[in-house]
Design a protein around this motif. Structure first.
Motif, PDB file in Angstrom:
ATOM      1  N   ASN A  88       0.859  -1.179   0.000  1.00 56.81           N
ATOM      2  CA  ASN A  88       0.000   0.000   0.000  1.00 56.81           C
ATOM      3  C   ASN A  88       0.895   1.228   0.000  1.00 56.81           C
ATOM      4  N   GLY A  89       1.068   1.831  -1.175  1.00 58.05           N
ATOM      5  CA  GLY A  89       2.016   2.926  -1.304  1.00 58.05           C
ATOM      6  C   GLY A  89       1.648   4.160  -0.517  1.00 58.05           C
ATOM      7  N   THR A  90       0.360   4.440  -0.359  1.00 54.81           N
ATOM      8  CA  THR A  90      -0.056   5.642   0.358  1.00 54.81           C
ATOM      9  C   THR A  90       0.090   5.461   1.857  1.00 54.81           C
ATOM     10  N   GLY A  91      -0.370   4.317   2.355  1.00 55.85           N
ATOM     11  CA  GLY A  91      -0.233   4.037   3.772  1.00 55.85           C
ATOM     12  C   GLY A  91      -1.180   4.834   4.631  1.00 55.85           C
ATOM     13  N   ASN A  92      -1.186   6.183   4.473  1.00 54.37           N
ATOM     14  CA  ASN A  92      -1.958   7.062   5.341  1.00 54.37           C
ATOM     15  C   ASN A  92      -1.610   6.756   6.800  1.00 54.37           C
ATOM     16  N   ASP A  93      -2.613   6.485   7.619  1.00 57.83           N
ATOM     17  CA  ASP A  93      -2.356   6.146   9.017  1.00 57.83           C
ATOM     18  C   ASP A  93      -2.412   4.633   9.245  1.00 57.83           C
ATOM     19  N   GLY A  94      -2.626   3.863   8.185  1.00 57.62           N
ATOM     20  CA  GLY A  94      -2.751   2.420   8.320  1.00 57.62           C
ATOM     21  C   GLY A  94      -1.480   1.701   7.932  1.00 57.62           C
ATOM     22  N   SER A  95      -1.635   0.464   7.476  1.00 62.23           N
ATOM     23  CA  SER A  95      -0.486  -0.370   7.161  1.00 62.23           C
ATOM     24  C   SER A  95       0.014  -0.108   5.749  1.00 62.23           C
ATOM     25  N   ILE A  96       1.328  -0.215   5.587  1.00 57.77           N
ATOM     26  CA  ILE A  96       1.921  -0.201   4.252  1.00 57.77           C
ATOM     27  C   ILE A  96       1.884  -1.613   3.677  1.00 57.77           C
ATOM     28  N   TRP A  97       2.210  -2.575   4.512  1.00 49.96           N
ATOM     29  CA  TRP A  97       2.080  -3.982   4.144  1.00 49.96           C
ATOM     30  C   TRP A  97       2.085  -4.797   5.431  1.00 49.96           C
ATOM     31  N   PHE A  98       1.733  -6.059   5.314  1.00 48.90           N
ATOM     32  CA  PHE A  98       1.742  -6.919   6.495  1.00 48.90           C
ATOM     33  C   PHE A  98       2.153  -8.330   6.109  1.00 48.90           C
ATOM     34  N   GLN A  99       2.551  -9.063   7.125  1.00 48.50           N
ATOM     35  CA  GLN A  99       3.002 -10.445   6.954  1.00 48.50           C
ATOM     36  C   GLN A  99       2.205 -11.349   7.885  1.00 48.50           C
ATOM     37  N   VAL A 100       1.627 -12.400   7.319  1.00 49.31           N
ATOM     38  CA  VAL A 100       1.029 -13.443   8.142  1.00 49.31           C
ATOM     39  C   VAL A 100       2.119 -14.468   8.420  1.00 49.31           C
ATOM     40  N   GLU A 101       2.629 -14.437   9.628  1.00 44.48           N
ATOM     41  CA  GLU A 101       3.728 -15.338   9.969  1.00 44.48           C
ATOM     42  C   GLU A 101       3.237 -16.777  10.094  1.00 44.48           C
ATOM     43  N   LYS A 102       2.021 -16.943  10.638  1.00 40.87           N
ATOM     44  CA  LYS A 102       1.501 -18.289  10.864  1.00 40.87           C
ATOM     45  C   LYS A 102      -0.018 -18.250  10.918  1.00 40.87           C
ATOM     46  N   PHE A 103      -0.633 -19.187  10.213  1.00 38.90           N
ATOM     47  CA  PHE A 103      -2.091 -19.313  10.266  1.00 38.90           C
ATOM     48  C   PHE A 103      -2.454 -20.785  10.189  1.00 38.90           C
ATOM     49  N   THR A 104      -3.181 -21.274  11.191  1.00 33.04           N
ATOM     50  CA  THR A 104      -3.628 -22.667  11.231  1.00 33.04           C
ATOM     51  C   THR A 104      -5.155 -22.683  11.237  1.00 33.04           C
ATOM     52  N   PRO A 105      -5.786 -22.977  10.107  1.00 34.40           N
ATOM     53  CA  PRO A 105      -7.250 -22.956  10.033  1.00 34.40           C
ATOM     54  C   PRO A 105      -7.930 -23.926  10.994  1.00 34.40           C
ATOM     55  N   GLU A 106      -7.236 -25.014  11.371  1.00 33.90           N
ATOM     56  CA  GLU A 106      -7.864 -26.009  12.239  1.00 33.90           C
ATOM     57  C   GLU A 106      -8.284 -25.403  13.579  1.00 33.90           C
ATOM     58  N   ASP A 107      -7.437 -24.578  14.163  1.00 34.18           N
ATOM     59  CA  ASP A 107      -7.796 -23.938  15.441  1.00 34.18           C
ATOM     60  C   ASP A 107      -8.008 -22.434  15.297  1.00 34.18           C
ATOM     61  N   GLY A 108      -7.823 -21.899  14.070  1.00 33.34           N
ATOM     62  CA  GLY A 108      -8.093 -20.492  13.822  1.00 33.34           C
ATOM     63  C   GLY A 108      -7.017 -19.527  14.286  1.00 33.34           C
ATOM     64  N   LYS A 109      -5.896 -19.997  14.792  1.00 36.25           N
ATOM     65  CA  LYS A 109      -4.869 -19.104  15.314  1.00 36.25           C
ATOM     66  C   LYS A 109      -4.114 -18.435  14.165  1.00 36.25           C
ATOM     67  N   ILE A 110      -3.915 -17.117  14.312  1.00 36.13           N
ATOM     68  CA  ILE A 110      -3.229 -16.347  13.288  1.00 36.13           C
ATOM     69  C   ILE A 110      -2.280 -15.355  13.954  1.00 36.13           C
ATOM     70  N   ASP A 111      -1.059 -15.235  13.410  1.00 39.36           N
ATOM     71  CA  ASP A 111      -0.058 -14.273  13.868  1.00 39.36           C
ATOM     72  C   ASP A 111       0.247 -13.341  12.709  1.00 39.36           C
ATOM     73  N   VAL A 112       0.046 -12.037  12.933  1.00 40.99           N
ATOM     74  CA  VAL A 112       0.226 -11.045  11.875  1.00 40.99           C
ATOM     75  C   VAL A 112       1.226  -9.990  12.327  1.00 40.99           C
ATOM     76  N   TYR A 113       2.174  -9.666  11.439  1.00 41.50           N
ATOM     77  CA  TYR A 113       3.065  -8.527  11.636  1.00 41.50           C
ATOM     78  C   TYR A 113       2.583  -7.398  10.745  1.00 41.50           C
ATOM     79  N   LEU A 114       2.195  -6.288  11.357  1.00 39.41           N
ATOM     80  CA  LEU A 114       1.614  -5.151  10.645  1.00 39.41           C
ATOM     81  C   LEU A 114       2.651  -4.035  10.586  1.00 39.41           C
ATOM     82  N   TYR A 115       3.047  -3.628   9.396  1.00 43.79           N
ATOM     83  CA  TYR A 115       4.035  -2.569   9.220  1.00 43.79           C
ATOM     84  C   TYR A 115       3.296  -1.288   8.848  1.00 43.79           C
ATOM     85  N   LEU A 116       3.271  -0.316   9.778  1.00 46.82           N
ATOM     86  CA  LEU A 116       2.450   0.881   9.640  1.00 46.82           C
ATOM     87  C   LEU A 116       3.212   2.008   8.941  1.00 46.82           C
ATOM     88  N   ALA A 117       2.441   3.036   8.534  1.00 47.58           N
ATOM     89  CA  ALA A 117       3.022   4.151   7.791  1.00 47.58           C
ATOM     90  C   ALA A 117       3.938   4.998   8.658  1.00 47.58           C
TER      91      ALA A 117
END
Length: 216
Positions: free
Chosen positions: A148-177
């Protein structure tokens, strides 16, 4: 000792007979090993095992016929053997390529839309496309968003480090503007028959609302 003989361990062997014996081992043993290694095989796996065994057998018969060790009594027998070889090759090809048209083993791979908000009424911190891939070695999904080139006050991009649909657990790294990195770890609930996931509000009183859904 003639030129067609060889001495091994004090014993004399005929080279042609020894060569045929080695070819027998090289051609037939791998197909036998493959068949015996199958554990509770599926119908396609049985088809592949039969096709490989048939092809190896007719190949060895062809070698015996070509070297006049075991000539066929009639030409139609030779044609039948070669026909069986062709059929076995086609059958093996079907078995090899069967997975190409089969249902995907990891159905959650591909493009998703991930929305992250501090609560349901706030502006999204992130609302971007996400590509999820499955790691065979780690046994979970991971992926990256688009930029997201503009970013504004939100994220420029993010990374899902781990997601397991069986138990729904998700770890996200959010890189903000504002050049900060935010780590969000939550448990999602499946909705619409695994076509989307949302954060279960009951699991945490202070939460980021997360919506993970397929692009329509």
């Amino acid at each position: 000792m003639s030129k067609w003989e060889i001495n091994l361990g004090g014993k004399t062997y005929q080279i042609p007979a020894l060569a045929v014996s080695l070819m027998l081992v090289a051609i037939l043993v791998p197909s036998v090993k493959y068949s015996f290694s199958l554990n509770d095989p599926t119908p396609p796996e049985i088809l592949v095992a039969i096709s490989i065994g048939l092809f190896a057998s007719v190949l060895f018969l062809w070698i015996l016929d070509a070297t006049s060790i075991l000539p066929f009594r009639a030409p139609w027998i030779s044609k039948s053997v070669y026909g069986a070889a062709i059929v076995s090759i086609l059958g093996t090809s079907v078995g090899v390529y069967k997975d190409f048209f089969a249902e995907r083993k990891h159905p959650f791979e591909g493009e998703w839309i991930l929305t992250i908000m501090e609560d349901k009424k706030s502006e999204p911190l992130a609302n971007q496309s996400l590509i999820l891939m499955y790691s065979e070695s780690a046994d979970f999904y991971w992926g990256y968003s688009d930029y997201n080139g503009t970013g504004n006050d939100g994220s420029i991009w993010f990374q899902v480090e781990k997601f397991t649909p069986e138990d729904g657990k998700i770890d996200v790294y959010l890189y903000l503007a504002n050049n900060t990195k935010m780590t969000i770890k939550r448990t999602l609930q499946s909705i619409r028959h695994n076509k989307g996931f949302v954060f279960s509000e009951e699991t945490d009183s202070t939460y980021f609302y997360i919506d993970l859904s397929r692009r329509k």
